[in-house]
Design a protein around this motif. Structure first.
Motif, PDB file in Angstrom:
ATOM      1  N   ALA A 187       0.838  -1.201   0.000  1.00  0.00           N
ATOM      2  CA  ALA A 187       0.000   0.000   0.000  1.00  0.00           C
ATOM      3  C   ALA A 187       0.872   1.250   0.000  1.00  0.00           C
ATOM      4  O   ALA A 187       1.974   1.260   0.545  1.00  0.00           O
ATOM      5  CB  ALA A 187      -0.903   0.005   1.224  1.00  0.00           C
ATOM      6  N   THR A 188       0.370   2.286  -0.607  1.00  0.00           N
ATOM      7  CA  THR A 188       1.062   3.579  -0.566  1.00  0.00           C
ATOM      8  C   THR A 188       0.753   4.269   0.758  1.00  0.00           C
ATOM      9  O   THR A 188      -0.151   3.861   1.503  1.00  0.00           O
ATOM     10  CB  THR A 188       0.591   4.470  -1.713  1.00  0.00           C
ATOM     11  N   ALA A 189       1.500   5.332   1.035  1.00  0.00           N
ATOM     12  CA  ALA A 189       1.247   6.101   2.251  1.00  0.00           C
ATOM     13  C   ALA A 189      -0.180   6.650   2.249  1.00  0.00           C
ATOM     14  O   ALA A 189      -0.863   6.650   3.280  1.00  0.00           O
ATOM     15  CB  ALA A 189       2.261   7.236   2.369  1.00  0.00           C
ATOM     16  N   THR A 190      -0.635   7.087   1.083  1.00  0.00           N
ATOM     17  CA  THR A 190      -1.994   7.628   0.983  1.00  0.00           C
ATOM     18  C   THR A 190      -3.037   6.567   1.310  1.00  0.00           C
ATOM     19  O   THR A 190      -4.023   6.825   2.005  1.00  0.00           O
ATOM     20  CB  THR A 190      -2.247   8.182  -0.431  1.00  0.00           C
ATOM     21  N   GLU A 191      -2.818   5.347   0.809  1.00  0.00           N
ATOM     22  CA  GLU A 191      -3.756   4.261   1.095  1.00  0.00           C
ATOM     23  C   GLU A 191      -3.752   3.899   2.574  1.00  0.00           C
ATOM     24  O   GLU A 191      -4.805   3.621   3.155  1.00  0.00           O
ATOM     25  CB  GLU A 191      -3.402   3.043   0.242  1.00  0.00           C
ATOM     26  N   MET A 192      -2.571   3.906   3.182  1.00  0.00           N
ATOM     27  CA  MET A 192      -2.492   3.617   4.606  1.00  0.00           C
ATOM     28  C   MET A 192      -3.243   4.663   5.425  1.00  0.00           C
ATOM     29  O   MET A 192      -3.959   4.352   6.372  1.00  0.00           O
ATOM     30  CB  MET A 192      -1.034   3.550   5.059  1.00  0.00           C
ATOM     31  N   GLU A 193      -3.051   5.917   5.078  1.00  0.00           N
ATOM     32  CA  GLU A 193      -3.743   6.996   5.785  1.00  0.00           C
ATOM     33  C   GLU A 193      -5.251   6.874   5.628  1.00  0.00           C
ATOM     34  O   GLU A 193      -6.012   7.067   6.590  1.00  0.00           O
ATOM     35  CB  GLU A 193      -3.254   8.340   5.255  1.00  0.00           C
ATOM     36  N   ARG A 194      -5.683   6.533   4.433  1.00  0.00           N
ATOM     37  CA  ARG A 194      -7.114   6.335   4.183  1.00  0.00           C
ATOM     38  C   ARG A 194      -7.663   5.201   5.028  1.00  0.00           C
ATOM     39  O   ARG A 194      -8.722   5.314   5.664  1.00  0.00           O
ATOM     40  CB  ARG A 194      -7.341   6.038   2.703  1.00  0.00           C
ATOM     41  N   ASP A 195      -6.928   4.086   5.064  1.00  0.00           N
ATOM     42  CA  ASP A 195      -7.380   2.927   5.838  1.00  0.00           C
ATOM     43  C   ASP A 195      -7.473   3.248   7.324  1.00  0.00           C
ATOM     44  O   ASP A 195      -8.454   2.920   7.994  1.00  0.00           O
ATOM     45  CB  ASP A 195      -6.417   1.751   5.636  1.00  0.00           C
ATOM     46  N   HIS A 196      -6.428   3.872   7.857  1.00  0.00           N
ATOM     47  CA  HIS A 196      -6.435   4.214   9.277  1.00  0.00           C
ATOM     48  C   HIS A 196      -7.559   5.187   9.597  1.00  0.00           C
ATOM     49  O   HIS A 196      -8.203   5.080  10.649  1.00  0.00           O
ATOM     50  CB  HIS A 196      -5.085   4.817   9.679  1.00  0.00           C
ATOM     51  N   ALA A 197      -7.795   6.129   8.696  1.00  0.00           N
ATOM     52  CA  ALA A 197      -8.856   7.104   8.924  1.00  0.00           C
ATOM     53  C   ALA A 197     -10.221   6.422   8.976  1.00  0.00           C
ATOM     54  O   ALA A 197     -11.081   6.782   9.799  1.00  0.00           O
ATOM     55  CB  ALA A 197      -8.837   8.169   7.825  1.00  0.00           C
ATOM     56  N   ARG A 198     -10.434   5.431   8.122  1.00  0.00           N
ATOM     57  CA  ARG A 198     -11.717   4.717   8.106  1.00  0.00           C
ATOM     58  C   ARG A 198     -11.905   3.894   9.373  1.00  0.00           C
ATOM     59  O   ARG A 198     -12.989   3.888   9.970  1.00  0.00           O
ATOM     60  CB  ARG A 198     -11.793   3.806   6.876  1.00  0.00           C
ATOM     61  N   VAL A 199     -10.843   3.195   9.785  1.00  0.00           N
ATOM     62  CA  VAL A 199     -10.929   2.413  11.019  1.00  0.00           C
ATOM     63  C   VAL A 199     -11.171   3.344  12.204  1.00  0.00           C
ATOM     64  O   VAL A 199     -12.017   3.076  13.068  1.00  0.00           O
ATOM     65  CB  VAL A 199      -9.639   1.591  11.232  1.00  0.00           C
ATOM     66  N   LEU A 200     -10.438   4.440  12.246  1.00  0.00           N
ATOM     67  CA  LEU A 200     -10.561   5.392  13.346  1.00  0.00           C
ATOM     68  C   LEU A 200     -11.951   6.001  13.403  1.00  0.00           C
ATOM     69  O   LEU A 200     -12.545   6.152  14.478  1.00  0.00           O
ATOM     70  CB  LEU A 200      -9.509   6.490  13.190  1.00  0.00           C
ATOM     71  N   ASP A 201     -12.501   6.331  12.242  1.00  0.00           N
ATOM     72  CA  ASP A 201     -13.842   6.921  12.209  1.00  0.00           C
ATOM     73  C   ASP A 201     -14.882   5.945  12.753  1.00  0.00           C
ATOM     74  O   ASP A 201     -15.786   6.342  13.495  1.00  0.00           O
ATOM     75  CB  ASP A 201     -14.202   7.315  10.771  1.00  0.00           C
ATOM     76  N   ALA A 202     -14.760   4.673  12.404  1.00  0.00           N
ATOM     77  CA  ALA A 202     -15.707   3.672  12.901  1.00  0.00           C
ATOM     78  C   ALA A 202     -15.586   3.522  14.418  1.00  0.00           C
ATOM     79  O   ALA A 202     -16.595   3.411  15.123  1.00  0.00           O
ATOM     80  CB  ALA A 202     -15.453   2.334  12.218  1.00  0.00           C
ATOM     81  N   ILE A 203     -14.373   3.542  14.917  1.00  0.00           N
ATOM     82  CA  ILE A 203     -14.168   3.432  16.366  1.00  0.00           C
ATOM     83  C   ILE A 203     -14.692   4.676  17.068  1.00  0.00           C
ATOM     84  O   ILE A 203     -15.301   4.591  18.141  1.00  0.00           O
ATOM     85  CB  ILE A 203     -12.673   3.203  16.668  1.00  0.00           C
ATOM     86  N   ARG A 204     -14.478   5.814  16.465  1.00  0.00           N
ATOM     87  CA  ARG A 204     -14.980   7.070  17.037  1.00  0.00           C
ATOM     88  C   ARG A 204     -16.503   7.027  17.161  1.00  0.00           C
ATOM     89  O   ARG A 204     -17.074   7.461  18.177  1.00  0.00           O
ATOM     90  CB  ARG A 204     -14.563   8.242  16.160  1.00  0.00           C
ATOM     91  N   ARG A 205     -17.184   6.485  16.149  1.00  0.00           N
ATOM     92  CA  ARG A 205     -18.648   6.406  16.150  1.00  0.00           C
ATOM     93  C   ARG A 205     -19.175   5.178  16.892  1.00  0.00           C
ATOM     94  O   ARG A 205     -20.362   4.961  16.968  1.00  0.00           O
ATOM     95  CB  ARG A 205     -19.162   6.373  14.702  1.00  0.00           C
ATOM     96  N   ARG A 206     -18.249   4.361  17.415  1.00  0.00           N
ATOM     97  CA  ARG A 206     -18.589   3.117  18.103  1.00  0.00           C
ATOM     98  C   ARG A 206     -19.401   2.181  17.206  1.00  0.00           C
ATOM     99  O   ARG A 206     -20.270   1.437  17.659  1.00  0.00           O
ATOM    100  CB  ARG A 206     -19.360   3.386  19.406  1.00  0.00           C
ATOM    101  N   ASP A 207     -19.103   2.214  15.923  1.00  0.00           N
ATOM    102  CA  ASP A 207     -19.781   1.369  14.940  1.00  0.00           C
ATOM    103  C   ASP A 207     -18.920   0.131  14.697  1.00  0.00           C
ATOM    104  O   ASP A 207     -17.985   0.151  13.892  1.00  0.00           O
ATOM    105  CB  ASP A 207     -19.997   2.140  13.646  1.00  0.00           C
TER     106      ASP A 207
END
Length: 256
Positions: A187-207
């Motif tokens: 994965a590129t750095a951009t893809e990694m950042e995107r993935d982490h952001a998606r995981v983080l957003d789900a955890i933030r929303r407790r989804d």
């Protein structure tokens, strides 16, 4: 005062030391009190303390460094025992198990994370912006990098010590020399950042459902096997299946 046998004192001493480590009173990396201090605290002889320390060192929880003292190396014996167990399995099987741990950790983190956990995860994601070797080394690197703070904190947020210990054991095995050069991050750095952001957003929303799907998507490419300059996909999919995954990803992105 009740009289105890030598074996009872030995078991009590071992339990005392182990409890100090597993509860976090003695964190990983910290030097424990010296032998005379421990003997006084527990009320046993120095030889009893010495034997207990040796027992915990034999399973990888403690390590004694001459002239420096004894240090905590693992909060559980899992890493050491798991390493010995994993040598009988293929790299493909080990990575499959690692995937399952990360997906379950994401789910449990979404359910159990505290505000402090969330703050720490957000900081780790920010600190790792631009990193394209999370959580493994880029192909050809001299040293491994199974130390993404984001991934470690994810397991902390899951509030499951066994999950965290198993994950640490898996990573320790993947660091071994026989796997060097066989693993890569595609994965590129951009893809990694995107993935982490998606995981983080789900955890933030407790989804926890989104957390599972986001992490499953992430682990598809964060650690892969490379053989003869070819990437071995962890879970081969048909074009139709890939299209469905892309649709889910786009839906999540539009909702974020």
């Amino acid at each position: 005062m009740a009289v105890t046998t030598g074996s009872e004192r030995a078991r009590a001493t071992l339990a005392y030391l182990r409890r100090k480590i597993t509860t976090g009173d003695w964190p990983v990396g910290e030097r424990i009190p010296i032998e005379p201090e421990l003997a006084e605290q527990i009320g046993v002889g120095r030889s009893t303390v010495r034997e207990a320390v040796r027992s915990l060192a034999s399973i990888g929880m403690l390590e004694t460094l001459p002239g420096r003292g004894t240090f905590v190396r693992s909060s559980t014996p899992t890493s050491t025992l798991l390493n010995e167990f994993l040598v009988d399995f293929t790299l493909e099987e080990i990575l499959s198990y690692r995937r399952a741990l990360e997906i379950e950790a994401a789910q449990q983190a979404a359910l159990h994370r505290s505000d402090d956990d969330l703050e720490a995860l957000e900081q780790a994601a920010a600190d790792e912006l631009g990193c394209n070797r999370c959580p493994v080394f880029t192909r050809g690197a001299e040293s491994s990098a199974f130390d993404s703070r984001f991934h470690q904190l994810l397991f902390d947020a899951a509030k499951n010590r066994l999950l965290a210990a198993l994950y640490a054991g898996i990573n320790e095995q993947l660091r071994s020399p026989e796997h060097r050069g066989r693993l890569a991050n595609v994965a590129t750095a951009t893809e990694m950042e995107r993935d982490h952001a998606r995981v983080l957003d789900a955890i933030r929303r407790r989804d926890f459902i989104d957390a599972v799907h986001s992490m499953a998507d992430h682990v598809d490419h964060d650690v892969v096997i490379v053989s003869e300059n070819q990437v071995k996909q962890p879970l081969p999919r048909t074009p139709e299946q890939e299209e469905r995954i892309a649709q889910v990803r786009d839906n999540e992105a539009s909702r974020a």
